[in-house]
Design a protein around this motif. Structure first.
Motif, PDB file in Angstrom:
ATOM      1  N   GLY A 104     -36.702  30.336 -47.040  1.00 42.32           N
ATOM      2  CA  GLY A 104     -37.550  29.456 -46.251  1.00 42.32           C
ATOM      3  C   GLY A 104     -37.342  27.983 -46.563  1.00 42.32           C
ATOM      4  O   GLY A 104     -37.701  27.111 -45.773  1.00 42.32           O
ATOM      5  N   ASP A 105     -36.744  27.708 -47.730  1.00 41.13           N
ATOM      6  CA  ASP A 105     -36.475  26.326 -48.134  1.00 41.13           C
ATOM      7  C   ASP A 105     -35.149  25.796 -47.600  1.00 41.13           C
ATOM      8  O   ASP A 105     -34.897  24.594 -47.663  1.00 41.13           O
ATOM      9  CB  ASP A 105     -36.443  26.222 -49.667  1.00 41.13           C
ATOM     10  CG  ASP A 105     -37.805  26.402 -50.309  1.00 41.13           C
ATOM     11  OD1 ASP A 105     -38.821  26.103 -49.650  1.00 41.13           O
ATOM     12  OD2 ASP A 105     -37.866  26.838 -51.470  1.00 41.13           O
TER      13      ASP A 105
ATOM     14  N   ARG B  82     -30.379  25.873 -51.468  1.00 36.69           N
ATOM     15  CA  ARG B  82     -29.438  26.676 -50.689  1.00 36.69           C
ATOM     16  C   ARG B  82     -28.475  27.427 -51.604  1.00 36.69           C
ATOM     17  O   ARG B  82     -28.175  26.978 -52.714  1.00 36.69           O
ATOM     18  CB  ARG B  82     -28.667  25.772 -49.719  1.00 36.69           C
ATOM     19  CG  ARG B  82     -29.562  25.157 -48.661  1.00 36.69           C
ATOM     20  CD  ARG B  82     -28.841  24.110 -47.827  1.00 36.69           C
ATOM     21  NE  ARG B  82     -29.774  23.440 -46.916  1.00 36.69           N
ATOM     22  CZ  ARG B  82     -29.531  22.287 -46.310  1.00 36.69           C
ATOM     23  NH1 ARG B  82     -28.367  21.671 -46.488  1.00 36.69           N
ATOM     24  NH2 ARG B  82     -30.436  21.747 -45.518  1.00 36.69           N
ATOM     25  N   PRO B  83     -27.970  28.579 -51.144  1.00 35.45           N
ATOM     26  CA  PRO B  83     -27.074  29.386 -51.986  1.00 35.45           C
ATOM     27  C   PRO B  83     -25.860  28.617 -52.499  1.00 35.45           C
ATOM     28  O   PRO B  83     -25.442  28.809 -53.651  1.00 35.45           O
ATOM     29  CB  PRO B  83     -26.659  30.536 -51.061  1.00 35.45           C
ATOM     30  CG  PRO B  83     -27.791  30.667 -50.099  1.00 35.45           C
ATOM     31  CD  PRO B  83     -28.293  29.268 -49.880  1.00 35.45           C
ATOM     32  N   GLU B  84     -25.287  27.746 -51.668  1.00 35.27           N
ATOM     33  CA  GLU B  84     -24.093  27.028 -52.102  1.00 35.27           C
ATOM     34  C   GLU B  84     -24.390  26.071 -53.258  1.00 35.27           C
ATOM     35  O   GLU B  84     -23.562  25.880 -54.152  1.00 35.27           O
ATOM     36  CB  GLU B  84     -23.439  26.277 -50.945  1.00 35.27           C
ATOM     37  CG  GLU B  84     -24.344  25.336 -50.174  1.00 35.27           C
ATOM     38  CD  GLU B  84     -24.984  25.979 -48.959  1.00 35.27           C
ATOM     39  OE1 GLU B  84     -25.109  25.267 -47.921  1.00 35.27           O
ATOM     40  OE2 GLU B  84     -25.358  27.165 -49.026  1.00 35.27           O
ATOM     41  N   PHE B  85     -25.608  25.479 -53.265  1.00 36.07           N
ATOM     42  CA  PHE B  85     -25.999  24.626 -54.390  1.00 36.07           C
ATOM     43  C   PHE B  85     -26.159  25.463 -55.654  1.00 36.07           C
ATOM     44  O   PHE B  85     -25.666  25.096 -56.726  1.00 36.07           O
ATOM     45  CB  PHE B  85     -27.303  23.883 -54.096  1.00 36.07           C
ATOM     46  CG  PHE B  85     -27.894  23.221 -55.311  1.00 36.07           C
ATOM     47  CD1 PHE B  85     -27.384  22.009 -55.771  1.00 36.07           C
ATOM     48  CD2 PHE B  85     -28.931  23.815 -56.020  1.00 36.07           C
ATOM     49  CE1 PHE B  85     -27.910  21.403 -56.907  1.00 36.07           C
ATOM     50  CE2 PHE B  85     -29.459  23.224 -57.156  1.00 36.07           C
ATOM     51  CZ  PHE B  85     -28.947  22.009 -57.603  1.00 36.07           C
ATOM     52  N   VAL B  86     -26.869  26.579 -55.542  1.00 28.28           N
ATOM     53  CA  VAL B  86     -27.108  27.443 -56.701  1.00 28.28           C
ATOM     54  C   VAL B  86     -25.785  27.933 -57.279  1.00 28.28           C
ATOM     55  O   VAL B  86     -25.578  27.938 -58.501  1.00 28.28           O
ATOM     56  CB  VAL B  86     -28.011  28.631 -56.315  1.00 28.28           C
ATOM     57  CG1 VAL B  86     -28.144  29.608 -57.477  1.00 28.28           C
ATOM     58  CG2 VAL B  86     -29.385  28.130 -55.878  1.00 28.28           C
TER      59      VAL B  86
ATOM     60  N   ILE C   2     -33.386  34.128 -53.504  1.00 28.30           N
ATOM     61  CA  ILE C   2     -32.617  33.147 -52.742  1.00 28.30           C
ATOM     62  C   ILE C   2     -32.368  33.593 -51.291  1.00 28.30           C
ATOM     63  O   ILE C   2     -32.251  32.762 -50.391  1.00 28.30           O
ATOM     64  CB  ILE C   2     -31.272  32.846 -53.451  1.00 28.30           C
ATOM     65  CG1 ILE C   2     -30.565  31.629 -52.826  1.00 28.30           C
ATOM     66  CG2 ILE C   2     -30.370  34.051 -53.453  1.00 28.30           C
ATOM     67  CD1 ILE C   2     -31.187  30.312 -53.103  1.00 28.30           C
ATOM     68  N   LYS C   3     -32.319  34.894 -51.052  1.00 27.87           N
ATOM     69  CA  LYS C   3     -32.069  35.399 -49.696  1.00 27.87           C
ATOM     70  C   LYS C   3     -33.344  35.872 -49.004  1.00 27.87           C
ATOM     71  O   LYS C   3     -33.292  36.387 -47.891  1.00 27.87           O
ATOM     72  CB  LYS C   3     -31.058  36.557 -49.752  1.00 27.87           C
ATOM     73  CG  LYS C   3     -29.680  36.144 -50.255  1.00 27.87           C
ATOM     74  CD  LYS C   3     -28.732  37.334 -50.291  1.00 27.87           C
ATOM     75  CE  LYS C   3     -27.347  36.933 -50.800  1.00 27.87           C
ATOM     76  NZ  LYS C   3     -26.431  38.091 -50.872  1.00 27.87           N
TER      77      LYS C   3
ATOM     78  N   ALA D  22     -41.489  37.793 -47.870  1.00 29.28           N
ATOM     79  CA  ALA D  22     -40.907  38.853 -48.703  1.00 29.28           C
ATOM     80  C   ALA D  22     -41.260  38.667 -50.177  1.00 29.28           C
ATOM     81  O   ALA D  22     -41.488  39.648 -50.896  1.00 29.28           O
ATOM     82  CB  ALA D  22     -39.392  38.877 -48.523  1.00 29.28           C
ATOM     83  N   ILE D  23     -41.315  37.410 -50.626  1.00 28.68           N
ATOM     84  CA  ILE D  23     -41.711  37.140 -52.014  1.00 28.68           C
ATOM     85  C   ILE D  23     -43.138  37.617 -52.243  1.00 28.68           C
ATOM     86  O   ILE D  23     -43.443  38.280 -53.241  1.00 28.68           O
ATOM     87  CB  ILE D  23     -41.579  35.639 -52.334  1.00 28.68           C
ATOM     88  CG1 ILE D  23     -40.117  35.204 -52.290  1.00 28.68           C
ATOM     89  CG2 ILE D  23     -42.181  35.314 -53.700  1.00 28.68           C
ATOM     90  CD1 ILE D  23     -39.912  33.702 -52.424  1.00 28.68           C
TER      91      ILE D  23
END
Length: 218
Positions: free
Chosen positions: A126-127, A135-139, A161-162, A167-168
């Motif tokens: 959601g972020d 975002r996944p690429e930053f992580v 992250i996904k 869902a959390i």
């Protein structure tokens, strides 16, 4: 002996769930919160209360001196907090420049001092629309750097992250967590405003889980 990990713990819903997830996974959690000059400290009070009740080691680190370097956000400067959903362009006003890179760097230093190999934080899907540092690429890139930045390699762990906020919350409710122990609102008043992006997303998550948010709203 269980494995030491550091959890960046803001006191909000996402990091609250991540904290409990790490505990459920048998980790020895060291919670780390930051005062970076944000608009209010209410989340930090909630974080301290939770860690005290769980007997989890907890540090609140004052790095508010950096506020003069990372202004321009409605969370750190005298700018009105926008109302509406995170997908609206106006919510970019809540981006704090380079925040997660700074906080993760400090958390990794703490992890190395503890001989811990993992730092957890609560980035979620959601972020992604508004916050580049969730975002996944930053992580992925940040984790690559943290594996080689010290003699102790440290992994950045983002269990959700996904996943969406909904869902959390679903996962947290399955764990029996009480979200009355969290604070999400960008405004630090007696009750949550119900209108800022953080409140909008939180309330949406409760609606989609067909349950009532235990917090009081204006």
């Amino acid at each position: 002996m269980s494995e030491n990990v550091v959890v960046i713990y803001s006191g909000g819903m996402d990091s609250f769930t991540v904290l409990h997830k790490a505990l459920r996974d048998g980790k020895t959690v060291h919670a780390l919160s930051f005062d970076y000059g944000q608009r209010h400290k209410k989340e930090l009070d909630y974080a301290a209360a939770v860690c005290k009740s769980l007997n989890v080691p907890h540090k609140i680190v004052d790095i508010s001196a950096i506020n003069s370097l990372i202004g321009g956000s409605s969370l750190t400067s005298d700018i009105d907090v926008p109302e509406g959903h995170y997908e609206e362009p106006s919510m970019k006003q809540t981006v704090v420049p380079n925040r997660n890179m700074i906080l993760l760097s400090l958390a990794v230093g703490y992890a190395v001092s503890l001989e811990a190999n993992e730092v957890y934080y609560g980035a979620h899907s959601g972020d992604h629309a508004i916050y580049p540092d969730c975002r996944p690429e930053f992580v992925e890139k940040m984790s690559d750097v943290c594996r080689i930045a010290n003699y102790t390699p440290v992994e950045i762990v983002t269990p959700y992250i996904k996943d969406s906020k909904t869902a959390i919350l679903t996962d947290g409710l399955k764990m029996g967590l009480d979200y009355g122990e969290t604070w999400t609102c960008y405004n630090g008043r007696a009750k949550a405003c119900g209108k800022c992006g953080a409140c909008e997303e939180r309330l949406e998550a409760f609606r989609e889980n067909h349950c009532t948010d235990p917090l009081s709203y204006e």
